[in-house]
Design an enzyme around this catalytic site. Structure first.
Site, mmCIF file in Angstrom:
data_model
loop_
_atom_site.group_PDB
_atom_site.id
_atom_site.type_symbol
_atom_site.label_atom_id
_atom_site.label_comp_id
_atom_site.label_asym_id
_atom_site.label_seq_id
_atom_site.Cartn_x
_atom_site.Cartn_y
_atom_site.Cartn_z
ATOM 1 N N SER A 120 47.123 42.641 36.071
ATOM 2 C CA SER A 120 47.443 43.495 37.213
ATOM 3 C C SER A 120 48.804 43.200 37.826
ATOM 4 O O SER A 120 49.320 44.005 38.602
ATOM 5 C CB SER A 120 46.367 43.374 38.304
ATOM 6 O OG SER A 120 46.410 42.105 38.916
ATOM 7 N N LYS A 158 47.400 39.955 44.458
ATOM 8 C CA LYS A 158 48.055 41.252 44.652
ATOM 9 C C LYS A 158 49.186 41.110 45.675
ATOM 10 O O LYS A 158 49.272 40.131 46.417
ATOM 11 C CB LYS A 158 47.056 42.307 45.175
ATOM 12 C CG LYS A 158 45.905 42.615 44.243
ATOM 13 C CD LYS A 158 46.338 43.394 43.026
ATOM 14 C CE LYS A 158 45.144 43.809 42.172
ATOM 15 N NZ LYS A 158 44.452 42.672 41.543
#
Length: 201
Positions: A120, A158
């Site tokens: 990610s 993230k």
């Protein structure tokens, strides 16, 4: 260090923690050394603790952590700095004679390491299998790469974006994945990424 055996234990601890993100159990250390006695392992750990090289939390499984202090630790945390290398136009290679103290970049009592799983964050250069160095914090600024705990259960890596409506967006660095927008109450910041490393072997 007192003996080569003590150094072997110390080096094994460092390699194991770097690989797994936590310390080995006494049984795993004993298996690595090829011995059966956990009491002998405990004596080795006590000696390393007395030298200030590790800290041991009593009655805690995997309760060993490296302190990165002392002469032996300093020696294992430096690499020679031999000059510069071009990543664009070629430049003249000029050898240097300095050393880089890796502890200045990574080691701090308020930091820990996590192994990345997944893709990610690949567009930020963080690949599956990389190690990220995380500084423990419960707050972060917009745009920082954070370790975020969602609903007290699931941790994720993230970029953080704070929104005006008291929500936060956790943004992946992968065009194939969608950002995750959540109420701020559902997200707890556990740390901010301050470095990373990977091995090619």
């Amino acid at each position: 260090m007192q003996t080569d055996r003590h150094r072997e234990v110390y080096d094994f601890l460092g390699a194991y923690i770097a690989r797994h993100g936590h310390a080995p159990k006494l049984r795993e250390i004993a298996d690595h050394l090829g011995i059966r006695s956990r009491g002998v392992v405990h004596r080795y750990l006590s000696a390393l603790r007395d030298e200030g090289l590790i800290a041991v939390e009593p009655f805690v499984s995997r309760g060993v952590r490296l302190r990165g202090r002392g002469r032996a630790a300093a020696k294992t945390a430096t690499l020679p700095l031999l000059g510069r290398i071009a990543a664009g136009q070629p430049i003249e290679a000029i050898p240097g004679e300095d050393e880089i103290d890796l502890s200045e970049f990574f080691v701090n009592a308020n930091r820990f390491v996590l192994r990345v799983q997944g893709d990610s964050m690949i567009e930020d250069g963080i690949l599956d299998g990389d190690m990220v160095v995380v500084e423990k914090r419960d707050t972060a600024d917009n745009g920082e790469i954070v370790v975020a705990l969602i609903d007290g259960q699931e941790a994720t890596l993230k970029r953080l974006q704070k929104n005006r409506d008291d929500s936060v967006t956790l943004k992946p660095a992968n065009a194939r994945l969608s950002p995750l927008r959540l109420s701020a109450a559902r997200v707890r910041i556990q740390g901010v990424v301050v470095g990373q490393f990977r091995s090619y072997r």
